[in-house]
Design a protein around this motif. Structure first.
Motif, PDB file in Angstrom:
ATOM      1  N   GLY A  80     -16.015   1.627  -4.752  1.00  0.00           N
ATOM      2  CA  GLY A  80     -16.608   0.511  -4.000  1.00  0.00           C
ATOM      3  C   GLY A  80     -17.117   0.942  -2.645  1.00  0.00           C
ATOM      4  O   GLY A  80     -16.903   0.265  -1.642  1.00  0.00           O
ATOM      5  N   SER A 103      -9.954   2.473  -5.799  1.00  0.00           N
ATOM      6  CA  SER A 103      -8.579   2.983  -5.682  1.00  0.00           C
ATOM      7  C   SER A 103      -7.933   2.601  -4.353  1.00  0.00           C
ATOM      8  O   SER A 103      -6.707   2.529  -4.251  1.00  0.00           O
ATOM      9  N   GLY A 108     -15.574  -0.475   0.559  1.00  0.00           N
ATOM     10  CA  GLY A 108     -16.478  -0.020   1.627  1.00  0.00           C
ATOM     11  C   GLY A 108     -16.633   1.486   1.686  1.00  0.00           C
ATOM     12  O   GLY A 108     -17.616   1.987   2.233  1.00  0.00           O
ATOM     13  N   GLY A 110     -17.052   5.088   2.654  1.00  0.00           N
ATOM     14  CA  GLY A 110     -17.395   5.717   3.927  1.00  0.00           C
ATOM     15  C   GLY A 110     -18.308   4.888   4.802  1.00  0.00           C
ATOM     16  O   GLY A 110     -18.826   5.384   5.811  1.00  0.00           O
ATOM     17  N   THR A 221     -18.183   7.190  -7.081  1.00  0.00           N
ATOM     18  CA  THR A 221     -16.963   7.646  -6.389  1.00  0.00           C
ATOM     19  C   THR A 221     -17.231   8.679  -5.304  1.00  0.00           C
ATOM     20  O   THR A 221     -16.305   9.383  -4.866  1.00  0.00           O
ATOM     21  N   VAL A 226     -15.564  11.386  -9.742  1.00  0.00           N
ATOM     22  CA  VAL A 226     -14.391  11.507 -10.633  1.00  0.00           C
ATOM     23  C   VAL A 226     -14.692  11.154 -12.090  1.00  0.00           C
ATOM     24  O   VAL A 226     -14.102  11.723 -12.994  1.00  0.00           O
ATOM     25  N   MET A 281     -25.838  14.586   3.048  1.00  0.00           N
ATOM     26  CA  MET A 281     -26.749  14.019   4.057  1.00  0.00           C
ATOM     27  C   MET A 281     -26.064  13.516   5.301  1.00  0.00           C
ATOM     28  O   MET A 281     -26.721  13.035   6.218  1.00  0.00           O
ATOM     29  N   GLY A 282     -24.741  13.575   5.336  1.00  0.00           N
ATOM     30  CA  GLY A 282     -24.079  13.120   6.551  1.00  0.00           C
ATOM     31  C   GLY A 282     -24.220  11.630   6.757  1.00  0.00           C
ATOM     32  O   GLY A 282     -24.506  10.885   5.821  1.00  0.00           O
TER      33      GLY A 282
HETATM   34  O1  48F Z   1     -17.479   7.942  -0.620  1.00  0.00           O
HETATM   35  P1  48F Z   1     -18.128   6.626  -0.806  1.00  0.00           P
HETATM   36  O2  48F Z   1     -18.515   5.870   0.405  1.00  0.00           O
HETATM   37  O3  48F Z   1     -19.346   6.849  -1.838  1.00  0.00           O
HETATM   38  P2  48F Z   1     -20.926   6.624  -1.778  1.00  0.00           P
HETATM   39  O4  48F Z   1     -21.270   5.237  -2.130  1.00  0.00           O
HETATM   40  O5  48F Z   1     -21.319   6.857  -0.232  1.00  0.00           O
HETATM   41  C1  48F Z   1     -21.135   8.089   0.384  1.00  0.00           C
HETATM   42  C2  48F Z   1     -21.153   7.870   1.875  1.00  0.00           C
HETATM   43  O6  48F Z   1     -20.088   7.015   2.258  1.00  0.00           O
HETATM   44  C3  48F Z   1     -21.052   9.152   2.709  1.00  0.00           C
HETATM   45  C4  48F Z   1     -22.215  10.046   2.647  1.00  0.00           C
HETATM   46  C5  48F Z   1     -23.602   9.557   2.603  1.00  0.00           C
HETATM   47  O7  48F Z   1     -23.985   8.946   3.729  1.00  0.00           O
HETATM   48  O8  48F Z   1     -22.054  11.242   2.618  1.00  0.00           O
HETATM   49  O9  48F Z   1     -19.907   9.900   2.273  1.00  0.00           O
HETATM   50  O10 48F Z   1     -21.506   7.726  -2.586  1.00  0.00           O
HETATM   51  O11 48F Z   1     -17.183   5.682  -1.657  1.00  0.00           O
HETATM   52  C6  48F Z   1     -16.575   6.148  -2.836  1.00  0.00           C
HETATM   53  C7  48F Z   1     -15.487   5.157  -3.213  1.00  0.00           C
HETATM   54  O12 48F Z   1     -14.912   5.552  -4.446  1.00  0.00           O
HETATM   55  C8  48F Z   1     -13.516   5.346  -4.380  1.00  0.00           C
HETATM   56  C9  48F Z   1     -13.169   5.704  -2.932  1.00  0.00           C
HETATM   57  O13 48F Z   1     -11.928   5.155  -2.533  1.00  0.00           O
HETATM   58  C10 48F Z   1     -14.347   5.115  -2.186  1.00  0.00           C
HETATM   59  O14 48F Z   1     -14.122   3.783  -1.787  1.00  0.00           O
HETATM   60  N1  48F Z   1     -12.847   6.202  -5.364  1.00  0.00           N
HETATM   61  C11 48F Z   1     -12.717   7.556  -5.324  1.00  0.00           C
HETATM   62  N2  48F Z   1     -11.996   7.970  -6.385  1.00  0.00           N
HETATM   63  C12 48F Z   1     -11.669   6.868  -7.108  1.00  0.00           C
HETATM   64  C13 48F Z   1     -12.229   5.739  -6.450  1.00  0.00           C
HETATM   65  C14 48F Z   1     -10.938   6.634  -8.310  1.00  0.00           C
HETATM   66  N3  48F Z   1     -10.347   7.634  -8.983  1.00  0.00           N
HETATM   67  N4  48F Z   1     -10.816   5.371  -8.761  1.00  0.00           N
HETATM   68  C15 48F Z   1     -11.383   4.342  -8.085  1.00  0.00           C
HETATM   69  N5  48F Z   1     -12.087   4.514  -6.928  1.00  0.00           N
END
Ligand code: 48F
Length: 306
Positions: A80, A103, A108, A110, A221, A226, A281-282
């Protein structure tokens, strides 16, 4: 116990409190304060009656009702963060039965912070259009760069979570994706367990997970990818791993590569970067948001084609 205040002072305090909360005090013709009604004051502390069992029953019945209603869904989004939440908003708002498995206790990912623990997030044009849709206040910083926008992360993140909830996505937090349901060469569900189970001591971790079925899973994720990794561990897909940072190229590349990695599995956001060997991409989020929009479109096609 006797009061340490004089009776006159006590009365003055009480009158002030009443006046503040009820505004139901007026000056009498003689110039003294008088209470004209205490009705509103009486109501203020009167909650409807309920005992502990009523509260427990409400929680259990409502949660299990929602859960039962979603053991078979159109789309399960694992993760999420920003990409997953945008996909959830778009799919649920089109009437697709959508589950978000997260999890963490909070949604939200990052998106609550920008870089370096500073809670400003950036997007580049045209992704500010998603801020417009969500009603997130933002400002352009042309003195730094044309087409670069900055917003308060808590505002952007909370509005995105709210949009996914309002659209009708079923939000399952504290649920850790454990594995895929794999049938006839296609991903058709997610195995999940309560997150705390994975933190239990080894001697008591024999708590089997449960599985929920779906027509399409989205891996949102982030860097860990994952869901895709659960296939890679079995040699079913080949993951390249994400590369070093290159903001200018990576956002377009993530959106371009948002795709169906394996039958029934779409990858979005940083999970797409990990799958296809793209640059990270930060702390800029336009690529994540637009990738979520694209993932929802692909997932919708998959669902409608079945
Ligand atoms: O990491 P995350 O924000 O993923 P995203 O949508 O965005 C990436 C950016 O935040 C940033 C970036 C780009 O600007 O580099 O990092 O790709 O969110 C991933 C979500 O997945 C959940 C985790 O807690 C987070 O909320 N997550 C991870 N592993 C599991 C999971 C799992 N095994 N089961 C359920 N949720």
């Amino acid at each position: 116990m006797s009061s340490i205040l004089t009776p006159a002072f006590e009365i003055r305090c009480k009158v002030n409190v009443w006046f503040f909360f009820t505004n139901l005090i007026e000056l009498s013709p003689s110039g003294n304060l008088q209470i004209i009604s205490i009705k509103m004051g009486e109501d203020m502390n009167q909650f409807a009656q309920a005992t502990e069992k009523d509260i427990t029953r409400s929680i259990v019945e409502e949660f299990l009702g929602d859960f039962l209603n979603h053991i078979e869904s159109d789309v399960i989004i694992v993760g999420g963060g920003p990409s997953g939440l945008v996909a959830a908003r778009d799919l649920a708002s089109k009437g697709l039965k959508t589950v978000v498995l997260e999890s963490n206790n909070y949604f939200g990912g990052g998106f609550w912070l920008g870089g370096y623990l500073m809670n400003k997030v950036t997007v580049r044009a045209p992704a500010q259009r998603i801020f417009d849709q969500l009603g997130v206040p933002y400002k352009e910083v042309p003195a730094i760069k044309e087409g670069l926008y900055v917003a308060d992360a808590p505002s952007a993140c909370s509005k995105l979570i709210s949009a996914a909830c309002d659209a009708g996505a079923f939000m399952l937090n504290m649920n850790k994706f454990d594995d895929v349901v794999l049938r006839d060469g296609r991903v058709c569900g997610a195995v999940t367990n309560w997150t705390p189970v994975s933190a239990l001591p080894r001697a008591i971790t024999c708590v089997d997970p449960v599985a929920i079925e779906t027509k399409c899973v989205i891996d949102a994720t982030g860097h860990d990818a994952v869901v895709a990794n659960s296939l890679a561990n079995r040699g079913l897909v080949d993951l390249k791993g994400f590369l070093g940072m290159d903001v200018d190229n990576s956002e377009d590349a993530v959106v371009d590569n948002t795709s169906e990695l394996f039958p029934g599995l779409v990858v979005t956001g940083m999970a797409a970067a990990t799958c296809f060997g793209l640059s990270r991409m930060g702390p800029t989020f336009g690529g994540m948001l637009e990738s979520g929009v694209k993932a929802a479109k692909i997932a919708e096609e998959i669902v409608r084609s079945q």
